[in-house]
Design an enzyme around this catalytic site. Sequence first.
Site, PDB file in Angstrom:
ATOM      1  N   ASP A 429      43.798  -3.673  84.319  1.00  0.00           N
ATOM      2  CA  ASP A 429      42.606  -3.002  84.844  1.00  0.00           C
ATOM      3  C   ASP A 429      41.379  -3.742  84.319  1.00  0.00           C
ATOM      4  O   ASP A 429      41.260  -3.996  83.114  1.00  0.00           O
ATOM      5  CB  ASP A 429      42.565  -1.543  84.403  1.00  0.00           C
ATOM      6  CG  ASP A 429      41.358  -0.810  84.954  1.00  0.00           C
ATOM      7  OD1 ASP A 429      41.386  -0.457  86.142  1.00  0.00           O
ATOM      8  OD2 ASP A 429      40.392  -0.611  84.196  1.00  0.00           O
ATOM      9  N   LEU A 430      40.466  -4.127  85.246  1.00  0.00           N
ATOM     10  CA  LEU A 430      39.250  -4.823  84.834  1.00  0.00           C
ATOM     11  C   LEU A 430      38.309  -3.858  84.133  1.00  0.00           C
ATOM     12  O   LEU A 430      38.062  -2.744  84.613  1.00  0.00           O
ATOM     13  CB  LEU A 430      38.553  -5.432  86.049  1.00  0.00           C
ATOM     14  CG  LEU A 430      39.334  -6.489  86.847  1.00  0.00           C
ATOM     15  CD1 LEU A 430      38.454  -7.046  87.957  1.00  0.00           C
ATOM     16  CD2 LEU A 430      39.841  -7.586  85.958  1.00  0.00           C
ATOM     17  N   ASP A 472      40.153  -2.217  91.311  1.00  0.00           N
ATOM     18  CA  ASP A 472      40.107  -3.282  90.316  1.00  0.00           C
ATOM     19  C   ASP A 472      41.360  -3.264  89.448  1.00  0.00           C
ATOM     20  O   ASP A 472      41.323  -3.672  88.286  1.00  0.00           O
ATOM     21  CB  ASP A 472      38.850  -3.141  89.449  1.00  0.00           C
ATOM     22  CG  ASP A 472      38.799  -1.811  88.700  1.00  0.00           C
ATOM     23  OD1 ASP A 472      39.585  -0.902  89.071  1.00  0.00           O
ATOM     24  OD2 ASP A 472      38.003  -1.673  87.770  1.00  0.00           O
TER      25      ASP A 472
END
Length: 589
Positions: A429-430, A472
Amino acid sequence: MRRAGVPLATDPEASPGAPSTSGVALALPPAAPLGGRAFVLLACATAVLVAAVLVPQAALDGGSRRPFEIFGPLVLSGWSLLLGVVAVLRTRREERRWRALLTGALVFVVVGAIQWIVVFGVDHDRRVHYTSLNAVHLVPVGLAFLAVLALPGEPRRDAADPRRAKPDLGRYLLMLLDGLLIAGSVLLLLWVEVLGDLHGSGLSAARYWLGLGTILGSAAQLFALLLLLTFGRPRSPRAVVMYAAGALCITVATGASVQWALIQRVEINQTASAWVGLALGPPLLGLAMLVPPGRRRPGPGLTSAPGTPGRSWGDQLAVWAHVYLPYLPLSAVAGLVVATAARGDALRGVTLALFIALVGLVLIRQMVTVAQNTRLLVSVRVAQQELHYQVLHDPLTGLGNRMLFDAEVADAVQDHRAHGTPVGLLYCDLDDFKAVNDTLGHAAGDELLRAVAGRIRGAVRRGDLAARIGGDEFAVLLRDLGNDPRAVGELTAQRVREAMYTPLRVHGHDRRVSVSVGLAVVAAAGPLESPEELLRRADRAMYAAKSGRRRRPPAAAPATGPPAALRPAPPTGHGGAMTDGDPVIPRPV
């Protein structure tokens, strides 16, 4: 008269209060001189008139039917001329042009009917003479042929699409072959019935070429109509079909008149083919000029806007006509050959040469058709593969999408439960991705996602599946983990972490990317109930990594790494690797 349909607002002929369109071009049906109900009434009246002339031929005999035989063609051709005049007066522009030409041809048909009365009613000698005056019979043939060329058509739907409008050599080759098939079949039939006798008749050159021009001109008109029905898009297919039927009858009558010139003396009981042609042909031509266009029935995807994908029933009929219509005259040739063989005769000379040429054309056409079908199958398979790829991959990053990832995870879990095969999953996960969208815009966010996807793809092994499963969020399915699944999983996570060290160039800005990663590995002996369980384990590990990163201050990167100014924040739980000596991934169960 205004064309039937919805008038456009920009049309100066639109009547006040007529519905208009603004910004939308509606497809107008072809213009028609009469409405449907009026045409039906006229068609019924024509049928009654034809029956009144034909029925006495079968019901009466001897002198009682003679008036019907002599005056019938004049009555029917005169009625047809009246229909043509009505059609010309009630149409305009290109719709009037072809009707005017065909009406002019009907004028000469009436003259021919008068000549019929003279030959069989007045001239008791009943001799048919071909003189220079008979050249006038070439005029209606030319007018009718020009009427075919003047028939208005609709533009092809792919004309405005440069991708579909490029030349198709295969289509043009089929058009050429079909045209040769139709022309060759018609020529063979004419040779057997008329031209062969004309060639050996011993007529003078003038009379010979006059008879040949008359019959070939009528055949050329019929040939052009068949080509139009096969390859063209006539504005009113009903009118063209009725026109072709009338032209066929006129061609039969013309061939019979040429035969009369060969035998010189003709009795009324020898004129059945010409009489039927003159009785049916002109009324069909007259009705063809008045027939209203068929209404297009909207099908799936078909609307009133031009260029909208979808096929109407008329389009489907045109496809079938393209396939089978060239074989219609060829079927007549086949019947002629069978009849010749049944009589014990053999094909010779020109007849045999034409038949062999037709057989060769059919074989070539079939070979071209097979080649086109093969190309079509290949293109369909390629399109299916492209569609399959689009369904299972993310259009932004090119990675697998959630559908593909879930299916592969379910397959890996099934393999683990059946054979004890280890399986692992990275969940990425960004961090602070929303800040990129807020500061640089969504286009920059998309560019960042594509760059991250490229680095993840380059960091994982060839057999691993990288996918974008959310806005994302990325995930990697690890298979073929060998004897030490945990070590392989942590090594893959380490490569993902190292791939993110170098800043990403986004819209002219160097952007450091921080990714929180969770790793879940299930060894050979570990229980695993469902794919959702494996996803939940990796998801929990990812959130543990994200919360651990938030609690720790930034730490110095190892001396072997890139410069500190270019490095992201310390990879707490990043890639499932060790962070400050503490593992943040669940141990294999």
